[in-house]
Design a protein around this motif. Structure first.
Motif, short mmCIF file in Angstrom:
data_model
loop_
_atom_site.label_atom_id
_atom_site.label_comp_id
_atom_site.label_asym_id
_atom_site.label_seq_id
_atom_site.Cartn_x
_atom_site.Cartn_y
_atom_site.Cartn_z
N SER A 148 -30.23 -64.98 -97.27
CA SER A 148 -31.63 -65.18 -97.66
C SER A 148 -32.62 -64.72 -96.59
CB SER A 148 -31.87 -66.66 -97.97
OG SER A 148 -31.53 -67.47 -96.85
N PHE A 149 -32.14 -64.39 -95.39
CA PHE A 149 -33.04 -63.94 -94.32
C PHE A 149 -33.31 -62.45 -94.49
CE2 PHE A 149 -33.29 -67.27 -90.82
CZ PHE A 149 -33.09 -68.31 -91.70
N ALA A 150 -34.57 -62.06 -94.28
CA ALA A 150 -35.04 -60.73 -94.66
C ALA A 150 -34.20 -59.57 -94.10
CB ALA A 150 -36.50 -60.56 -94.26
N PRO A 151 -33.88 -59.51 -92.80
CA PRO A 151 -33.10 -58.36 -92.32
C PRO A 151 -31.74 -58.23 -92.99
CG PRO A 151 -34.10 -59.53 -90.49
CD PRO A 151 -34.26 -60.40 -91.70
N VAL A 152 -31.11 -59.35 -93.27
CA VAL A 152 -29.80 -59.32 -93.95
C VAL A 152 -29.99 -58.96 -95.42
CG1 VAL A 152 -27.72 -60.64 -94.46
CG2 VAL A 152 -28.99 -61.08 -92.35
N ARG A 153 -30.99 -59.55 -96.05
CA ARG A 153 -31.25 -59.29 -97.46
C ARG A 153 -31.57 -57.82 -97.70
NH1 ARG A 153 -35.12 -62.60 -98.00
NH2 ARG A 153 -36.85 -61.12 -98.00
#
Length: 206
Positions: free
Chosen positions: A193-198
């Motif tokens: 759910s964290f932006a860089p991973v998403r």
């Protein structure tokens, strides 16, 4: 959510039983978020308690040993990555904090929580203390236990996934971590759910 707690807490009267609560690991891109609750013993003071971020790793580890030995009660909990992705990081953190309070072997009369939010369902009156990890010794102690537990978890993650260098960045979004994430893609320990991973999962690269 696993609970690690003391087994042999003091049975002295509870007039001074104030629990400090803090978390570690809200910001990283990977790994669980940890929370700890501590009831200090006024008859067994611990020198040098402070915000865990202001202490060296060696000092934190030494203080963590003293806290476990001298506190009237302590508990450490964690919210795993699936819980973080399902609830969001704030709610997962508040849940871990509440479970740390529930895991104490002795019921506190007052709970002091670092920050500006209180978990729901706490077992006694509570107060949020902004900057409490540097102001309230019990919160400082909780900060130290949560931080050392999460650091140990990151060492384990490094053993499982050495290509990401979790032992160096502890899951935070450093240049090294982002480079390894871009090179290898997310592993099961990453918070989807964290932006860089998403963005990586969606095939979008910055």
């Amino acid at each position: 959510m696993a609970v690690q707690a003391d087994l042999f807490a003091s049975t002295k009267p509870s007039a001074d039983w104030i629990a400090g609560v803090d978390e570690a690991g809200r910001g990283p891109l990977a790994g669980p978020v940890f929370a700890a609750a501590v009831i200090l013993d006024p008859d067994r003071p611990i020198e040098g308690l402070d915000d865990s971020k202001k202490l060296s790793a060696r000092r934190r580890e030494a203080l963590a040993v003293q806290i476990r030995e001298r506190a009237l009660a302590w508990a450490i909990t964690q919210a795993d990555v699936d819980t973080i992705d399902r609830l969001n990081i704030l709610q997962a953190t508040l849940l871990a904090m509440r479970q740390a309070c529930d895991g104490l072997s002795r019921a506190p009369q007052l709970i002091l929580v670092d920050g500006n939010r209180l978990p729901d369902g706490l077992p006694c009156p509570a107060r949020a203390v902004i900057g409490g990890d540097a102001l309230e010794p019990a919160i400082s102690a909780a900060s130290i236990l949560a931080k050392t537990a999460r650091d140990a978890c990151c060492q384990d993650l490094h053993k499982q996934y050495p290509c990401y260098a979790f032992d160096q960045h502890k899951g935070y979004g450093t240049a090294l971590h982002l480079a390894r994430l871009l090179q290898h893609g997310p592993c099961p320990a990453h918070r989807r759910s964290f932006a860089p991973v998403r963005r990586l999962l969606q095939g979008v690269q910055e």
